[in-house]
Design an enzyme around this catalytic site. Structure first.
Site, mmCIF file in Angstrom:
data_model
loop_
_atom_site.group_PDB
_atom_site.id
_atom_site.type_symbol
_atom_site.label_atom_id
_atom_site.label_comp_id
_atom_site.label_asym_id
_atom_site.label_seq_id
_atom_site.Cartn_x
_atom_site.Cartn_y
_atom_site.Cartn_z
ATOM 1 N N VAL A 333 0.858 -1.182 0.000
ATOM 2 C CA VAL A 333 0.000 0.000 0.000
ATOM 3 C C VAL A 333 0.892 1.227 0.000
ATOM 4 C CG1 VAL A 333 -1.728 1.328 1.223
ATOM 5 C CG2 VAL A 333 -1.883 -1.150 1.180
ATOM 6 N N HIS A 380 -3.013 -5.536 9.200
ATOM 7 C CA HIS A 380 -3.626 -5.870 7.911
ATOM 8 C C HIS A 380 -3.632 -7.379 7.703
ATOM 9 C CE1 HIS A 380 -5.150 -4.052 4.226
ATOM 10 N NE2 HIS A 380 -4.611 -5.046 3.560
ATOM 11 N N ASN A 386 -10.039 -5.132 5.832
ATOM 12 C CA ASN A 386 -9.346 -4.787 7.071
ATOM 13 C C ASN A 386 -9.897 -3.518 7.717
ATOM 14 O OD1 ASN A 386 -6.789 -6.702 7.220
ATOM 15 N ND2 ASN A 386 -7.054 -6.122 5.089
ATOM 16 N N GLY A 387 -10.185 -2.497 6.894
ATOM 17 C CA GLY A 387 -10.724 -1.261 7.446
ATOM 18 C C GLY A 387 -12.096 -1.455 8.059
ATOM 19 N N THR A 389 -13.401 -4.245 9.196
ATOM 20 C CA THR A 389 -13.282 -5.069 10.401
ATOM 21 C C THR A 389 -12.720 -4.263 11.557
ATOM 22 O OG1 THR A 389 -12.926 -7.023 9.011
ATOM 23 C CG2 THR A 389 -12.304 -7.193 11.326
ATOM 24 N N SER A 390 -11.757 -3.389 11.296
ATOM 25 C CA SER A 390 -11.173 -2.562 12.355
ATOM 26 C C SER A 390 -12.197 -1.600 12.929
ATOM 27 C CB SER A 390 -9.967 -1.790 11.809
ATOM 28 O OG SER A 390 -8.947 -2.664 11.388
ATOM 29 N N TYR A 417 -7.913 9.077 6.870
ATOM 30 C CA TYR A 417 -6.665 8.480 6.406
ATOM 31 C C TYR A 417 -5.455 9.335 6.778
ATOM 32 C CZ TYR A 417 -9.200 5.016 3.631
ATOM 33 O OH TYR A 417 -9.995 3.966 3.235
ATOM 34 N N ASN A 424 0.962 6.716 11.880
ATOM 35 C CA ASN A 424 2.019 5.935 11.250
ATOM 36 C C ASN A 424 3.387 6.581 11.464
ATOM 37 O OD1 ASN A 424 3.385 4.173 9.513
ATOM 38 N ND2 ASN A 424 2.924 5.425 7.737
#
Length: 500
Positions: A333, A380, A386-387, A389-390, A417, A424
């Site tokens: 990504v 991930h 993934n997004g 589910t998170s 984001y 991050n």
């Protein structure tokens, strides 16, 4: 002796001589063949020895050669699997891994030259910005600071000076503290950033704590509303649809709110939309029903099995083979490489341990839920979903603490984001504040929907309704019936649970 006898004797002598000469010739040939065989063996031996020596030299040379050449572990860019969902780096992992410069389309030398040029221009803008600040021209100074930040966003001096401007001229100590933090991430020994951070850290922590206290008060006010209150029931049902609409919309689903509502209520297809977009909505619907039925009031820890069951339903209609399974391939990504498939088991085991640790339970529920979202979306663990589910995990944790599920609006996806990217880079606090703001807007909407007083329409309702308070499309109005069918089942609303 007679002539006949003499002729016979001469023939015998001749045959003996001929036989003797033939024997000598055959012996010579045998000797020649033996010599050639030995010579051939010698030649093959020499060639084999030379070949073996050459191979040994090559094998001995190869490791030192590989150590001097930068390896290219990644395939060509056209073969990369690009995921659509954001992820961030896990705090307990050492560092981010970036794609090689050879894959981003710009030569490394040109990148360095451009970076140096941008840095010089940024420092020039910074110098003028400081002068404008001293002259009291804050508007011009702000634009120059922003220009410098755009050119060199990781320069510690620019981060520090811009933070000082925001703190003293704009009274924005929270953002200023974030920039001081970023400056220290780049240069931990930056003296000005250290001094500024020592001054602002405790103040910002106090402000964050006051924010959480305000959320707790609103949560308690909502908890005092009777469970059978008609306004609360309508709000829960509408929040259910809104959560699905916004969550799939963040990932690029183009269904409108009305179309999402129609699919959930009638299970009928919408013309002009793809099958995958329909299935994304149905999958999230199934996952939320599972959470409402099992996890919200579960008096036990949330386990990996629970997460896999959530994901199994998220992808149940889109990709049932991958649903509930860890990915088996590497994904990429942007400029970051998430953990490889071989690391997922241990990372998810660590995540489960953190999720159920006593220290985690001591956090404020909003901080705890936001950090759980942050950690899972970085790891991930799945090939897709993934997004979603998170966000479902985050809302499960909030509902278990008595909060309503957070609605992160699709129009805020870029901000969402961006804050994940800031996390991050080392500072998760802005993302936690973003989730706290979303939680407060959702609480305000619930309180407005259940209030008998005439209060202003909350911001979230205004954005969704376009200013029309009683608009049927929104469904949160206190007057009239709900736009969701009452017979849609207990799973078709988001319920507020209690902490174990």
């Amino acid at each position: 002796m007679c002539s006949v006898c003499e002729g016979s004797a001469e023939g015998l002598v001749t045959r003996k001589r001929t036989h003797s000469g033939g024997g000598r010739s055959a012996g010579s040939k045998r000797k020649w063949h033996r010599r050639m065989g030995g010579l051939s063996f010698l030649i093959f031996f020499v060639i084999g020895s030379l070949f073996s020596g050459l191979m040994f030299a090559l094998l001995s040379y190869a490791p030192s050669y590989r150590s001097r050449v930068t390896p290219h572990y990644l395939p060509d860019g056209r073969f990369l699997q690009i995921a659509d969902e954001a992820r961030v780096l896990e705090p307990y992992l050492s560092a981010a891994v970036r794609l090689p410069d050879s894959l981003n389309g710009t030569p490394a030398g040109k990148q360095q030259q451009t970076a140096r040029s941008n840095e010089q221009e940024a420092l020039s803008s910074l110098k003028v910005a400081v002068e404008m600040k001293l002259m009291g021209k804050d508007d011009k100074a702000l634009r120059l600071f922003q220009h410098a930040m755009a050119l060199s966003p990781r320069h510690p001096e620019i981060l520090t000076k811009y933070g000082e401007f925001l703190e003293h001229s704009q009274q924005d100590i929270v953002t200023a503290d974030h920039y001081y933090y970023q400056a220290l991430t780049v240069n931990p020994s930056h003296s000005e950033a250290l001094a500024n951070r020592q001054r602002t850290a405790s103040i910002v922590e106090h402000l964050d704590q006051k924010r959480f206290e305000r959320l707790d008060k609103k949560r308690d006010a909502l908890s005092s509303v009777h469970a059978l209150d008609a306004g609360l029931k309508r709000a829960e049902k509408e929040a259910y649809i809104q959560h699905i609409y916004h969550s799939v919309g963040i990932e690029g689903n183009t269904m409108s709110l009305a179309q999402t509502r129609s699919i959930l209520e009638t299970k009928m297809a919408v013309d002009g939309k793809s099958i995958d977009e329909h299935n994304e909505i149905l999958g999230l619907d199934a996952a939320m029903k599972y959470i409402n039925a099992t996890l919200v009031n579960k008096n036990d820890f949330i386990t990996l099995k629970d997460l896999l069951e959530i994901h199994r339903r998220v992808l149940g209609h889109v990709d049932p083979v991958e649903g509930g399974e860890f990915r088996r391939t590497q994904v990429y990504v942007g400029g970051h490489i998430p953990p490889g498939p071989g690391d997922l088991s241990i990372l998810m085991s660590r995540f489960e341990g953190w999720l159920n640790a006593e220290q985690s339970f001591l956090m404020h529920p909003v901080r705890y839920a936001a950090m759980a979202h942050y950690k899972l979306v970085h790891i991930h663990p799945f090939s897709d979903g993934n997004g979603r589910t998170s966000r479902l995990l985050m809302n499960t944790l909030l509902m278990r603490a008595g909060y309503p599920p957070v609605i992160i609006q699709k129009q805020h996806r870029h901000k969402y984001y961006d804050y994940l990217q800031v996390a991050n880079e080392g500072d998760i606090r802005p993302f936690v504040r973003f989730i706290a703001d979303c939680t407060e807007r959702t609480l305000d909407l619930y309180l407005w929907a259940t209030s008998e007083l005439s209060h202003p329409v909350p911001l979230l309702a205004q954005e969704e309704m376009g200013g029309a308070i009683g608009e049927r499309e929104h469904g949160f109005g206190r007057e009239g019936g709900s736009t969701v069918h009452e017979g849609s089942g207990t799973g078709d609303s988001i319920r507020i649970g209690t902490m174990w």
